[in-house]
Structures are given as C-alpha cells and as structure tokens.
Design a protein around this motif. Structure first.
Motif, PDB file in Angstrom:
ATOM      1  N   THR A  77      -0.260   7.399 -13.370  1.00 25.35           N
ATOM      2  CA  THR A  77      -0.009   7.538 -11.939  1.00 25.35           C
ATOM      3  C   THR A  77      -0.647   6.400 -11.160  1.00 25.35           C
ATOM      4  O   THR A  77       0.012   5.727 -10.355  1.00 25.35           O
ATOM      5  CB  THR A  77      -0.509   8.899 -11.429  1.00 25.35           C
ATOM      6  N   THR A  78      -1.914   6.156 -11.397  1.00 22.82           N
ATOM      7  CA  THR A  78      -2.633   5.113 -10.660  1.00 22.82           C
ATOM      8  C   THR A  78      -2.020   3.737 -10.880  1.00 22.82           C
ATOM      9  O   THR A  78      -1.727   3.009  -9.922  1.00 22.82           O
ATOM     10  CB  THR A  78      -4.121   5.094 -11.084  1.00 22.82           C
TER      11      THR A  78
ATOM     12  N   GLU B  44       1.982   3.561  -9.817  1.00 25.43           N
ATOM     13  CA  GLU B  44       2.171   3.572  -8.361  1.00 25.43           C
ATOM     14  C   GLU B  44       1.724   2.243  -7.765  1.00 25.43           C
ATOM     15  O   GLU B  44       2.386   1.704  -6.865  1.00 25.43           O
ATOM     16  CB  GLU B  44       1.431   4.743  -7.718  1.00 25.43           C
ATOM     17  N   SER B  45       0.630   1.689  -8.253  1.00 24.08           N
ATOM     18  CA  SER B  45       0.163   0.380  -7.788  1.00 24.08           C
ATOM     19  C   SER B  45       1.183  -0.713  -8.112  1.00 24.08           C
ATOM     20  O   SER B  45       1.482  -1.572  -7.278  1.00 24.08           O
ATOM     21  CB  SER B  45      -1.190   0.061  -8.431  1.00 24.08           C
TER      22      SER B  45
ATOM     23  N   GLN C 292       3.986  -0.453  -5.727  1.00 24.43           N
ATOM     24  CA  GLN C 292       3.672  -1.050  -4.425  1.00 24.43           C
ATOM     25  C   GLN C 292       3.918  -2.554  -4.447  1.00 24.43           C
ATOM     26  O   GLN C 292       4.494  -3.115  -3.509  1.00 24.43           O
ATOM     27  CB  GLN C 292       2.220  -0.769  -4.045  1.00 24.43           C
TER      28      GLN C 292
ATOM     29  N   GLY D  50       4.982   4.998  -5.529  1.00 20.34           N
ATOM     30  CA  GLY D  50       4.044   4.080  -4.892  1.00 20.34           C
ATOM     31  C   GLY D  50       4.628   3.310  -3.725  1.00 20.34           C
ATOM     32  O   GLY D  50       3.905   2.596  -3.033  1.00 20.34           O
ATOM     33  N   TYR D  51       5.928   3.440  -3.497  1.00 20.69           N
ATOM     34  CA  TYR D  51       6.554   2.725  -2.393  1.00 20.69           C
ATOM     35  C   TYR D  51       6.089   3.308  -1.075  1.00 20.69           C
ATOM     36  O   TYR D  51       5.882   4.517  -0.967  1.00 20.69           O
ATOM     37  CB  TYR D  51       8.082   2.841  -2.497  1.00 20.69           C
TER      38      TYR D  51
END
Length: 133
Positions: free
Chosen positions: A68-69, A72-73, A76, A129-130
């Motif tokens: 997830t971390t 998602e980064s 982004q 992450g957007y």
C-alpha cells in the motif's frame, strides 16, 4: 493470488539484460505509440527500473502495508507524469503479451490469470495514490 505461480512464471520468462521488460516496452510502444513520449529516451534504464519494481512487489506480496505505502507513492509519481487510469490496462495487457511470447508453450492459462489478477491489484493500489479532486 498464487505467489508461487507468480514467482515461478516470472523466473521462467526472465531473460538476460532485463529482456522481459525491454520486450514489454517494445510491445507497449507498438500497440500504444502515444505513450512513448512519456518515457525516458534510454529504454534499458526504464526496463531495469520496471524489473526491479516487479521483483519488489512479488517479494513483498504478503506485506500489505509495504504494498500500500509503496504502490500508492508510485501512483502519486505516475499521476504527476500524466499517467491515466486506462494506461494501466494497456500496461497489464502488454506485460502479459510479453510474458506469453517469451514463455511460449510453457506459458499456461493459470499464469495469465495470476498475472492479470496481480497487475490489476497493483494498478488499483497505484490509482489509490492519485490525488482526489
């Protein structure tokens, strides 16, 4: 997702010098030429980064927090580069096409199914992450 199938199938299509991811980009740019300008000129560097990312995801498949971390980064960063949601589908399609081509007769429907599921999950986490507008 069956981690064992993902690991074994990735190993079976692993070519020297990031051959799988190099072939992936060739297929992507053949099928979707509009995306090519979004990538660095040196596709070998891009292919090496993608291979590292794929291996990292598979290595951490059992670690939801890591996935997830990190994804998602990564999402982004891709959003900032102008990557759109439909592009993720194109990436999955072209990655599986490259794997199928390289795997030849040894590539199975189960491998395609597992990679389709894995790539969809990766895409979903990246899109999470957007920025929400």
């Amino acid at each position: 997702m069956d981690k064992q199938i993902l690991e074994e199938s990735l190993a079976s299509v692993g070519l020297p010098d990031d051959g799988l991811t190099v072939r992936f980009y060739e297929i992507l740019f053949e099928r979707y030429p509009d995306v090519e300008p979004m990538f660095q000129r040196d596709n070998k560097v891009q292919a090496a980064m993608l291979r590292t990312a794929i291996v990292s995801v598979i290595d951490n498949l059992d670690d939801g927090e890591w996935l997830t971390t990190n994804l998602e980064s990564l999402g982004q960063r891709h959003a900032a580069m102008g990557v759109t949601a439909p592009m993720y589908e194109a990436v999955g399609e072209c990655m599986i096409a490259a794997m199928t081509e390289i795997g030849g007769d040894a590539w199975t429907p189960a491998m395609t199914r597992e990679w389709g599921e894995a790539l969809s999950a990766v895409s979903a986490l990246m899109l999470a992450g957007y920025p929400h507008t």
